[in-house]
Write a protein that holds these residues in place. Structure first.
Motif, mmCIF file in Angstrom:
data_model
loop_
_atom_site.group_PDB
_atom_site.id
_atom_site.type_symbol
_atom_site.label_atom_id
_atom_site.label_comp_id
_atom_site.label_asym_id
_atom_site.label_seq_id
_atom_site.Cartn_x
_atom_site.Cartn_y
_atom_site.Cartn_z
ATOM 1 N N ASP A 1 6.407 -10.325 7.672
ATOM 2 C CA ASP A 1 7.030 -9.338 6.788
ATOM 3 C C ASP A 1 6.456 -9.584 5.403
ATOM 4 N N HIS B 1 6.809 -7.781 2.584
ATOM 5 C CA HIS B 1 7.481 -7.068 1.486
ATOM 6 C C HIS B 1 8.963 -7.449 1.506
ATOM 7 N N ALA C 1 1.999 -0.059 -2.574
ATOM 8 C CA ALA C 1 3.259 -0.182 -1.842
ATOM 9 C C ALA C 1 3.799 1.182 -1.419
ATOM 10 N N HIS C 2 4.499 1.189 -0.277
ATOM 11 C CA HIS C 2 5.205 2.363 0.267
ATOM 12 C C HIS C 2 4.676 3.707 -0.257
ATOM 13 N N GLU D 1 -0.016 -0.255 2.022
ATOM 14 C CA GLU D 1 1.094 -0.614 2.909
ATOM 15 C C GLU D 1 1.228 0.475 3.977
ATOM 16 N N HIS E 1 6.028 0.594 6.749
ATOM 17 C CA HIS E 1 7.189 0.388 5.865
ATOM 18 C C HIS E 1 8.386 1.023 6.544
ATOM 19 N N ARG E 2 9.555 0.468 6.310
ATOM 20 C CA ARG E 2 10.747 0.969 7.023
ATOM 21 C C ARG E 2 11.060 2.435 6.732
ATOM 22 N N ASN F 1 2.514 6.402 9.208
ATOM 23 C CA ASN F 1 1.738 5.195 9.487
ATOM 24 C C ASN F 1 0.306 5.529 9.900
ATOM 25 N N GLY G 1 2.095 -4.447 5.906
ATOM 26 C CA GLY G 1 3.376 -3.837 6.262
ATOM 27 C C GLY G 1 4.544 -4.740 5.921
ATOM 28 N N SER H 1 9.243 -4.791 5.435
ATOM 29 C CA SER H 1 10.544 -4.128 5.532
ATOM 30 C C SER H 1 11.074 -3.673 4.184
ATOM 31 N N ASP H 2 10.516 -4.236 3.084
ATOM 32 C CA ASP H 2 11.085 -3.991 1.753
ATOM 33 C C ASP H 2 12.532 -4.468 1.749
ATOM 34 N N PHE I 1 9.722 -2.804 10.683
ATOM 35 C CA PHE I 1 9.081 -1.744 9.921
ATOM 36 C C PHE I 1 8.058 -1.014 10.762
#
Length: 263
Positions: free
Chosen positions: A13, A15, A196-197, A219, A222-223, A230, A246, A248-249, A260
């Motif tokens: 994970d 993030h 990011a995201h 990234e 991401h969730r 993706n 990647g 979960s933030d 995620f």
């Protein structure tokens, strides 16, 4: 640090947030939870601070979890918030000075946001907000939690959506770098800069434009991104020949470490 090996091995994970910024758990508790979730590698990516990294690394040794020193830098481009994940960071004078200025700016921003809430009849103080931020960076979630605790609004997300989001009555910009400045800062600190995201940007034309600025990765998982997202961002990573990451933030128990869409 070989991202391709980490991704291939799974159980990672990249993030994760702690109490050093706006997460609910201490760095040690986050690593404990990561171990319980069966994770092998975790990146601590607190907002505009490295304060939680050392504690997390010590816990990583204790619990057998590889901890990557990282950060999530706040930047802005064309009116949109662009967060940049910086991996394998080594703190130096320039980075520390910028982060100190950003931290000081966050506290001043928090005071101004609190003043706006008070003007609207929601009486809260900086001390009440610091009950949630403790010694970490003051962020909007801490203010939202103080509002909920006082009973003015019952739902944390409502505080965000109706008062703190961009363009809302209590929204105030923080000290912001440009994406180019953020990427440069991460590179000078020996790190890799990852967008990011990208789904949060809401405009893939801007995402593609950003990827010409010198990003080392994107990234992809991401969730908040579905399978179509993706695949889209995976295609961009291949096109621009950059890393895929990647995470979960993770901030709290509403999020699941390691969940995620990629294991």
């Amino acid at each position: 640090m070989d991202f391709k090996k980490i991704i291939k091995a799974g159980h990672f994970d990249l993030h994760v947030h702690t109490k050093a910024s706006d997460g609910d758990y201490s760095p040690t508790d986050v690593i404990k939870k990561a171990k319980e979730a069966g994770l092998k590698t975790v990146a601590i990516t607190d907002h505009d601070t490295l304060e939680g990294v050392e504690e997390a690394q010590k816990a990583g040794i204790e619990f057998g979890v590889q901890v990557i020193p990282a950060i999530e830098l706040s930047t802005k481009y064309k009116g949109k918030s662009i967060d940049i994940l910086g991996y394998n960071i080594t703190a130096g004078e320039e980075l520390n000075n910028i982060l100190l200025r950003m931290r000081e700016g966050r506290e001043e921003r928090a005071k101004r946001i609190i003043d706006k809430f008070n003007e609207l009849g929601f009486t809260i103080t900086l001390e009440e907000v610091k009950e949630f931020s403790e010694d970490g960076v003051i962020a909007r979630p801490h203010i939202a939690k103080a509002i909920v605790k006082k009973g003015y609004i019952t739902n944390y997300q409502t505080v965000f959506d109706d008062y703190l989001a961009d363009g809302k009555p209590c929204a105030i910009d923080k000290m912001i770098l440009s994406p180019t400045e953020g990427i440069c800062l991460i590179h000078k600190a020996g790190g890799k800069a990852v967008l990011a995201h990208p789904v949060y940007i809401g405009d893939d034309n801007i995402v593609r434009e950003l990827l010409t600025f010198g990003f080392d990765g994107i990234e992809v998982w991401h969730r908040s991104q579905n399978e179509n997202h993706n695949e889209q961002y995976k295609s961009m990573a291949i096109e621009f020949d950059i890393l895929m990451t990647g995470g979960s933030d993770f901030h709290n128990d509403d999020h699941q470490l390691g969940q995620f869409g990629k294991k």
